[in-house]
Design a protein around this motif. Structure first.
Motif, PDB file in Angstrom:
ATOM      1  N   LYS A 199      81.789  56.052  11.330  1.00 44.19           N
ATOM      2  CA  LYS A 199      83.004  55.778  11.335  1.00 44.19           C
ATOM      3  C   LYS A 199      83.864  55.906  10.221  1.00 44.19           C
ATOM      4  O   LYS A 199      85.027  56.332  10.062  1.00 44.19           O
ATOM      5  CB  LYS A 199      83.419  54.407  12.279  1.00 44.19           C
ATOM      6  CG  LYS A 199      83.182  54.519  13.545  1.00 44.19           C
ATOM      7  CD  LYS A 199      83.362  52.980  14.285  1.00 44.19           C
ATOM      8  CE  LYS A 199      82.698  52.957  15.625  1.00 44.19           C
ATOM      9  NZ  LYS A 199      82.920  51.745  16.407  1.00 44.19           N
ATOM     10  N   ASN A 212      74.198  48.563  14.158  1.00 49.98           N
ATOM     11  CA  ASN A 212      75.777  48.821  13.837  1.00 49.98           C
ATOM     12  C   ASN A 212      76.113  49.159  12.560  1.00 49.98           C
ATOM     13  O   ASN A 212      77.206  49.982  12.448  1.00 49.98           O
ATOM     14  CB  ASN A 212      76.466  47.366  14.263  1.00 49.98           C
ATOM     15  CG  ASN A 212      76.333  47.366  15.847  1.00 49.98           C
ATOM     16  OD1 ASN A 212      76.231  48.163  16.536  1.00 49.98           O
ATOM     17  ND2 ASN A 212      76.610  46.044  16.236  1.00 49.98           N
ATOM     18  N   ASN A 244      76.566  53.038  12.603  1.00 48.41           N
ATOM     19  CA  ASN A 244      77.590  53.442  13.371  1.00 48.41           C
ATOM     20  C   ASN A 244      78.978  53.117  12.641  1.00 48.41           C
ATOM     21  O   ASN A 244      80.068  53.770  12.300  1.00 48.41           O
ATOM     22  CB  ASN A 244      78.066  52.746  14.726  1.00 48.41           C
ATOM     23  CG  ASN A 244      76.740  53.116  15.717  1.00 48.41           C
ATOM     24  OD1 ASN A 244      76.237  54.110  15.687  1.00 48.41           O
ATOM     25  ND2 ASN A 244      76.570  52.220  16.530  1.00 48.41           N
ATOM     26  N   LEU A 245      79.047  51.898  11.783  1.00 52.25           N
ATOM     27  CA  LEU A 245      80.067  51.580  10.766  1.00 52.25           C
ATOM     28  C   LEU A 245      80.244  52.613   9.932  1.00 52.25           C
ATOM     29  O   LEU A 245      81.401  53.144   9.276  1.00 52.25           O
ATOM     30  CB  LEU A 245      79.746  50.288  10.151  1.00 52.25           C
ATOM     31  CG  LEU A 245      80.875  49.820   9.229  1.00 52.25           C
ATOM     32  CD1 LEU A 245      82.166  49.455  10.130  1.00 52.25           C
ATOM     33  CD2 LEU A 245      80.509  48.515   8.641  1.00 52.25           C
TER      34      LEU A 245
END
Length: 141
Positions: free
Chosen positions: A121, A114, A117-118
């Motif tokens: 973003k 993750n 992904n963080l």
């Protein structure tokens, strides 16, 4: 040895020395992992490598400049900004280098979960906020 320590504390701010140390550790890790990644992918080019090293060296040189700005505002102009510019800048480049390490791991196929992904973003958010700032700054005639 104390002379060198005193010079480093003067240039890099005694309060933020721990940030500088972490930044240099992360910077070295990023250079090593980035070099391994580019060699493995057969994309090692001396020009881009030199550009990256010069960019990192420039980031290091800006830390004492930010410290001088802190000194100028606080001690000479008696303006308290409420934030230490050199520490804030060092944290920003530290986070940038940390995200670079994660990107290199991602390109190498190492599981980043993750965290990757963080970061994606956050980059999208920053790009969108820059576009919004640019659109708000333009005047319509």
């Amino acid at each position: 040895m104390t002379f060198i320590n005193n010079v480093l504390v003067y240039l890099f701010d005694a309060n933020g020395m721990h940030l500088i140390q972490w930044y240099l550790i992360i910077l070295i890790i990023d250079v090593v992992i980035g070099s391994i990644n580019s060699i493995v992918k057969s994309k090692f080019k001396s020009r881009s490598y030199l550009y990256g090293i010069l960019r990192k060296f420039g980031a290091i040189l800006l830390i004492p400049l930010a410290n001088m700005l802190d000194d100028l505002f606080l001690n000479y102009m008696n303006i308290s900004l409420g934030i230490d510019i050199s520490d804030a800048y060092t944290m920003a480049v530290l986070l940038y280098e940390a995200s670079s390490i994660v990107e290199n791991f991602k390109m190498m196929g190492v599981f980043t979960g993750n965290l990757s992904n963080l970061i994606d973003k956050a980059k999208t958010f920053l790009k969108n906020s820059e576009k919004d700032d640019n659109n708000n700054g333009k005047s319509s005639k």
